[in-house]
Design an enzyme around this catalytic site. Sequence first.
Site, PDB file in Angstrom:
ATOM      1  N   HIS A  28     -22.601  32.230  61.172  1.00  0.00           N
ATOM      2  CA  HIS A  28     -22.558  31.837  62.432  1.00  0.00           C
ATOM      3  C   HIS A  28     -22.223  32.659  63.379  1.00  0.00           C
ATOM      4  O   HIS A  28     -23.569  33.920  62.870  1.00  0.00           O
ATOM      5  CB  HIS A  28     -21.334  31.377  62.824  1.00  0.00           C
ATOM      6  CG  HIS A  28     -20.442  29.962  60.822  1.00  0.00           C
ATOM      7  ND1 HIS A  28     -20.597  29.198  61.385  1.00  0.00           N
ATOM      8  CD2 HIS A  28     -19.518  30.476  60.436  1.00  0.00           C
ATOM      9  CE1 HIS A  28     -20.093  28.597  59.960  1.00  0.00           C
ATOM     10  NE2 HIS A  28     -20.275  29.666  59.224  1.00  0.00           N
TER      11      HIS A  28
ATOM     12  N   GLU B 159     -13.870  32.751  62.641  1.00  0.00           N
ATOM     13  CA  GLU B 159     -14.825  33.049  61.429  1.00  0.00           C
ATOM     14  C   GLU B 159     -16.006  34.279  61.830  1.00  0.00           C
ATOM     15  O   GLU B 159     -16.128  35.164  60.707  1.00  0.00           O
ATOM     16  CB  GLU B 159     -15.460  31.761  61.081  1.00  0.00           C
ATOM     17  CG  GLU B 159     -16.240  32.488  60.047  1.00  0.00           C
ATOM     18  CD  GLU B 159     -17.008  31.597  58.963  1.00  0.00           C
ATOM     19  OE1 GLU B 159     -16.109  29.522  59.211  1.00  0.00           O
ATOM     20  OE2 GLU B 159     -17.314  30.935  57.703  1.00  0.00           O
TER      21      GLU B 159
ATOM     22  N   HIS C 225     -19.078  34.145  54.528  1.00  0.00           N
ATOM     23  CA  HIS C 225     -18.007  33.003  55.100  1.00  0.00           C
ATOM     24  C   HIS C 225     -17.196  33.602  55.162  1.00  0.00           C
ATOM     25  O   HIS C 225     -16.624  34.565  54.329  1.00  0.00           O
ATOM     26  CB  HIS C 225     -19.096  32.002  55.083  1.00  0.00           C
ATOM     27  CG  HIS C 225     -20.436  31.394  55.327  1.00  0.00           C
ATOM     28  ND1 HIS C 225     -20.241  30.869  56.637  1.00  0.00           N
ATOM     29  CD2 HIS C 225     -21.494  31.998  54.765  1.00  0.00           C
ATOM     30  CE1 HIS C 225     -21.788  30.294  57.148  1.00  0.00           C
ATOM     31  NE2 HIS C 225     -22.479  31.249  56.113  1.00  0.00           N
TER      32      HIS C 225
ATOM     33  N   GLU D 146     -17.614  33.440  51.036  1.00  0.00           N
ATOM     34  CA  GLU D 146     -16.686  32.611  51.014  1.00  0.00           C
ATOM     35  C   GLU D 146     -15.561  33.644  50.784  1.00  0.00           C
ATOM     36  O   GLU D 146     -14.536  33.474  49.941  1.00  0.00           O
ATOM     37  CB  GLU D 146     -16.366  30.789  51.257  1.00  0.00           C
ATOM     38  CG  GLU D 146     -17.766  30.158  50.717  1.00  0.00           C
ATOM     39  CD  GLU D 146     -17.284  30.011  52.557  1.00  0.00           C
ATOM     40  OE1 GLU D 146     -17.218  30.368  53.567  1.00  0.00           O
ATOM     41  OE2 GLU D 146     -18.342  28.933  53.288  1.00  0.00           O
TER      42      GLU D 146
HETATM   43 ZN    ZN Z   1     -19.051  29.536  57.865  1.00  0.00          ZN
END
Ligand code: ZN
Length: 305
Positions: free
Chosen positions: A95, A132, A187, A269
């Site tokens: 992101h 995030e 992430h 993640e």
């Molecule tokens: Zn993400």
Amino acid sequence: MSNGSTPPVPRRRLRGTLLVVVAAVAVVGLGGWLVWRSSAAGGEPPRAGGISGHGTGHGPAGEDGGDGGHGPRGDGPGKQQGSLRGKVVVIDPGHNPHNRDHGREIARQVDIGNSRKECDTTGTSTDDGYAEASFTLDVARRARTLLQKAGAKVVFTQDGDRAYGPCVDKRAAIGNKAHADAALSLHADGSAAGNRGFHVILPARVTAGPADTAAIVKPSRRLGERLADRFHAITGSARSNYIGDGTGLDVRSDLGGLNLSTVPKVFLECGNMRDPKDAANLTDARWRQKAARGITEGITDFLAH
Ligand code: ZN
């Protein structure tokens, strides 16, 4: 750099100083050579760093990143020579903190081979509003410092220095263009509270349009397994209790960043931002430093062994 004029250096004095320095270096060098000669009888000269035999010759030759010739580091006296010397690691901080201000641009559809998908998304956040995109940048920068110390050349897909994105297809292209030995997209998840732990997402075999992951499925799995092992050992975080049946590994065919990669690549993640216990870790700078260490060691395991 300012444009102010530099005071002139007296040439004569400079030359005198240089002579003294050259002479001193010569004396020290001769001394060192004599010491080495006297200790070398029957043995080979000590090898700094102690790491050898990992060279694959797969260096960043032909790099056209134009970064001004910054090569791998880690060659200070007494420091390790760098087990990642000559390796290229691409880190993709997931992101972008500014994506939220560019809804229209990031909603544009891009080709990910087996379908079309948004250019990028805003990502999730903790209940308290820690984004995030801020988390991924922080961990990425910590990992970059450690990876560079180990001798790697580190390339980012974005460093908080763009208005939005880049789009997921571009993120993959950056890793491909850099001829990354390993690429990692960072992430943190946005699942329901109670869902906890980290997981690594591996590329599925996808051959469609511009996507062909056939060559990277196997090495990416090896990268993912090493990452999961080291990340678990160093952060103390558990493997996901909601994805991967306790393995901490998932396989997906719907991520452009993986579908379009031609270099070994996985997503990590790091935890679930919407779970209070995971969030306590993710918002803790000391934990994030451990995460960066786990990432660095996982990548090192993959590349250097
Ligand atoms: Zn993400």
